[in-house]
Design a protein around this motif. Sequence first.
Motif, PDB file in Angstrom:
ATOM      1  N   GLY A   4       0.806  -1.220   0.000  1.00 21.63           N
ATOM      2  CA  GLY A   4       0.000   0.000   0.000  1.00 21.63           C
ATOM      3  C   GLY A   4       0.836   1.267   0.000  1.00 21.63           C
ATOM      4  O   GLY A   4       0.295   2.370   0.027  1.00 21.63           O
ATOM      5  N   GLN A  28       2.206   6.318   2.088  1.00 24.18           N
ATOM      6  CA  GLN A  28       0.991   5.530   1.911  1.00 24.18           C
ATOM      7  C   GLN A  28       0.206   6.041   0.717  1.00 24.18           C
ATOM      8  O   GLN A  28      -0.142   7.218   0.641  1.00 24.18           O
ATOM      9  N   ILE A  80      -2.443   3.836  -0.935  1.00 17.36           N
ATOM     10  CA  ILE A  80      -3.815   3.336  -0.793  1.00 17.36           C
ATOM     11  C   ILE A  80      -4.409   3.928   0.479  1.00 17.36           C
ATOM     12  O   ILE A  80      -3.887   3.713   1.580  1.00 17.36           O
ATOM     13  N   TYR A 113      -9.079   0.353   3.440  1.00 15.81           N
ATOM     14  CA  TYR A 113      -8.891  -0.709   4.428  1.00 15.81           C
ATOM     15  C   TYR A 113     -10.104  -0.826   5.346  1.00 15.81           C
ATOM     16  O   TYR A 113     -10.479  -1.922   5.765  1.00 15.81           O
ATOM     17  N   ASN A 115      -3.968  -5.771   1.848  1.00 16.04           N
ATOM     18  CA  ASN A 115      -2.786  -5.876   0.988  1.00 16.04           C
ATOM     19  C   ASN A 115      -2.564  -7.326   0.587  1.00 16.04           C
ATOM     20  O   ASN A 115      -2.832  -8.248   1.364  1.00 16.04           O
TER      21      ASN A 115
END
Length: 205
Positions: free
Chosen positions: A155, A161, A163, A168, A174
């Motif tokens: 991610g 970061q 994503i 999540y 992931n």
Amino acid sequence: MASNKELIKNPLNINNPVTVQVLGICSALAVTVKLEPAIVMAISVTFVTALANLIISLLRNTIPSRIRIIVQLIVVSLLVILVDQVLKAFMYQLDKQLSVYVGLIITNCIVMGRLEAFALGNKPLPALLDGIGNGAGYGLILVIVAFIRELFGTGYLFNIQIIPNCFYELGYQNCGFMLNPPMALILIGIIIWVQRSRNRELIEK
């Protein structure tokens, strides 16, 4: 001029050293877990291939045929040692991540193959461009594979970061398999398939 452009362009596509010539696969599998070391490896191989091609081309008329492989190995070894020492001095953590693979540039099939197949029989400028093109073609595949593996495996890219957390929270996870060596081979296989489907001249008849 047109042929010089092809020396740069062809290794990026229809004569790519990894996906067409199937060279340098080992390092492509090993250093593509994260994008940063993959970029450094790509730059290192391009530097070594370009400079080695240039030097061997300049010396091509003075190298006895019976010792040409030894001379090529000496030139490549000196360039790889230079790259390794620069990485140790300025990028120590990346040098540790790349481990033995920087040293193994010496035996990289792409480097030795271009010296034997091209640099020994061509003038310095085309030899230099050939080295840059093949190094860049190799690096392109490394960067594509590392980008996909790190992004979907962690991610993150460059420790940032990418994503967002909301993904999540919605259940996204992931893909740990992305970080395993087999995934690199699978991704290279997919790239080969896409490349051949878009370039009919690569399809075996």
